[in-house]
Design a protein around this motif. Structure first.
Motif, mmCIF file in Angstrom:
data_model
loop_
_atom_site.group_PDB
_atom_site.id
_atom_site.type_symbol
_atom_site.label_atom_id
_atom_site.label_comp_id
_atom_site.label_asym_id
_atom_site.label_seq_id
_atom_site.Cartn_x
_atom_site.Cartn_y
_atom_site.Cartn_z
ATOM 1 N N ASP A 1 0.834 -1.208 0.000
ATOM 2 C CA ASP A 1 0.000 0.000 0.000
ATOM 3 C C ASP A 1 0.866 1.254 0.000
ATOM 4 O O ASP A 1 0.564 2.237 -0.688
ATOM 5 C CB ASP A 1 -0.915 0.019 1.219
ATOM 6 N N ARG A 2 1.938 1.235 0.781
ATOM 7 C CA ARG A 2 2.846 2.389 0.816
ATOM 8 C C ARG A 2 3.477 2.606 -0.564
ATOM 9 O O ARG A 2 3.645 3.745 -1.016
ATOM 10 C CB ARG A 2 3.946 2.170 1.864
ATOM 11 N N GLN B 1 0.871 4.188 -2.732
ATOM 12 C CA GLN B 1 0.679 5.592 -2.352
ATOM 13 C C GLN B 1 1.765 6.482 -2.935
ATOM 14 O O GLN B 1 1.526 7.651 -3.252
ATOM 15 C CB GLN B 1 0.664 5.717 -0.827
ATOM 16 N N THR C 1 10.265 2.016 2.795
ATOM 17 C CA THR C 1 9.099 1.517 3.528
ATOM 18 C C THR C 1 9.544 1.010 4.895
ATOM 19 O O THR C 1 10.135 -0.061 5.001
ATOM 20 C CB THR C 1 8.410 0.386 2.741
ATOM 21 N N LYS D 1 9.370 13.870 4.069
ATOM 22 C CA LYS D 1 8.839 12.748 3.297
ATOM 23 C C LYS D 1 9.765 12.365 2.150
ATOM 24 O O LYS D 1 9.364 11.639 1.240
ATOM 25 C CB LYS D 1 7.448 13.091 2.769
ATOM 26 N N MET E 1 8.206 6.830 3.279
ATOM 27 C CA MET E 1 6.820 6.551 3.616
ATOM 28 C C MET E 1 6.617 6.390 5.126
ATOM 29 O O MET E 1 7.571 6.276 5.892
ATOM 30 C CB MET E 1 6.353 5.293 2.882
ATOM 31 N N ASP F 1 -2.769 1.106 11.171
ATOM 32 C CA ASP F 1 -3.426 0.503 10.014
ATOM 33 C C ASP F 1 -4.547 -0.427 10.481
ATOM 34 O O ASP F 1 -4.399 -1.166 11.457
ATOM 35 C CB ASP F 1 -2.402 -0.279 9.189
#
Length: 260
Positions: free
Chosen positions: A121-122, A125, A196, A221, A237, A243
């Motif tokens: 998911d990261r 994104q 990550t 970031k 990330m 979560d």
């Protein structure tokens, strides 16, 4: 017996760990789960001994302690059980202010695929593709029984098995490869790297120590980084934090504890 749930985190001076644990506890209560408490191994409050004392005073005599940790190790196998009053075991009866309290310590998140899914998911994104560099980072440990290294390696390997062509992993301390070396290796293959973190929460480690090793600004970031004369884009990330999949893991342990 009256059952209760104790979510256990490490503790923090500057990070968002307390917000994360309180968020997950609130979600459990919203699902109708009763007797939900949080505690911390050090720094933050309430401490583990204070929390279990409060539980005992509230009439709870059967406790499931759930470590909010990435991996098993001395912390989850010995130090947390010690503070719960049951020695170096995951099941026991503690004497809490003269009250007998049954205590069970659940395992950390560990080898579950939900951690891998959070990492993917990261990547999504960040707009990553199978050709983007992926750097999975962990804290590292000098404890021979700590599985942090194993879990980081496992998730990096899973990403490779999914078809990501440029995957590396590194550690903040105690273990190799070092984060800076892993980043330099990826820079030879690609000009964009998504970092990550297999960490629970933000704090000094991610915000300052690792940011410096990545060559980016503190608490940023990411940004453009010069690696041996080559400019690459580093996208940094968020850790796993609160979560919802971690909540589902906790709730499944709670359901099992209640015999549902």
């Amino acid at each position: 017996m009256t059952k209760g749930i104790l979510i256990v985190g490490y503790g923090t001076r500057t990070g968002n760990l307390t917000d994360i644990l309180e968020s997950q506890a609130a979600r459990l209560r919203a699902r109708g789960r009763k007797n939900i408490y949080v505690s911390y191994f050090r720094i933050s409050e309430p401490t583990i001994p204070d929390a279990i004392a409060k539980m005992a005073a509230d009439g709870i005599d059967d406790v499931l302690a759930i470590p909010y940790y990435i991996a098993e190790g001395r912390m989850t196998l010995e130090l947390i059980p010690e503070k719960l009053g049951i020695g170096h075991t995951s099941h026991g009866v503690a004497d809490i202010g003269g009250r007998k309290v049954k205590v069970t310590v659940a395992p950390a998140f560990g080898r579950t695929r939900m951690l891998t899914n959070i990492l993917t998911d990261r990547i999504a994104q960040a707009g990553g593709s199978k050709d983007t560099g992926i750097l999975v980072i962990g804290h590292g440990s000098r404890d021979m029984h700590d599985s942090n290294r194993e879990i980081v390696e496992l998730n990096a390997r899973r990403l490779g098995d999914m078809g990501y062509r440029h995957v590396a992993y590194g550690f903040n301390e105690f273990c190799g490869p070092e984060i800076s070396d892993a980043l330099a290796s990826l820079a030879k293959e690609t000009d964009e790297v998504i970092v990550t973190p297999l960490f629970i929460a933000n704090g000094v480690h991610l915000g300052e120590e690792i940011a410096e090793k990545l060559g980016i600004s503190n608490y940023s970031k990411g940004g453009k980084v010069d690696i041996g004369g080559k400019m690459i884009c580093v996208k940094y990330m968020a850790p796993v934090e609160d979560d919802v999949r971690l909540l589902e893991s906790i709730d499944a342990k709670v359901a099992d504890f209640y015999g549902e």
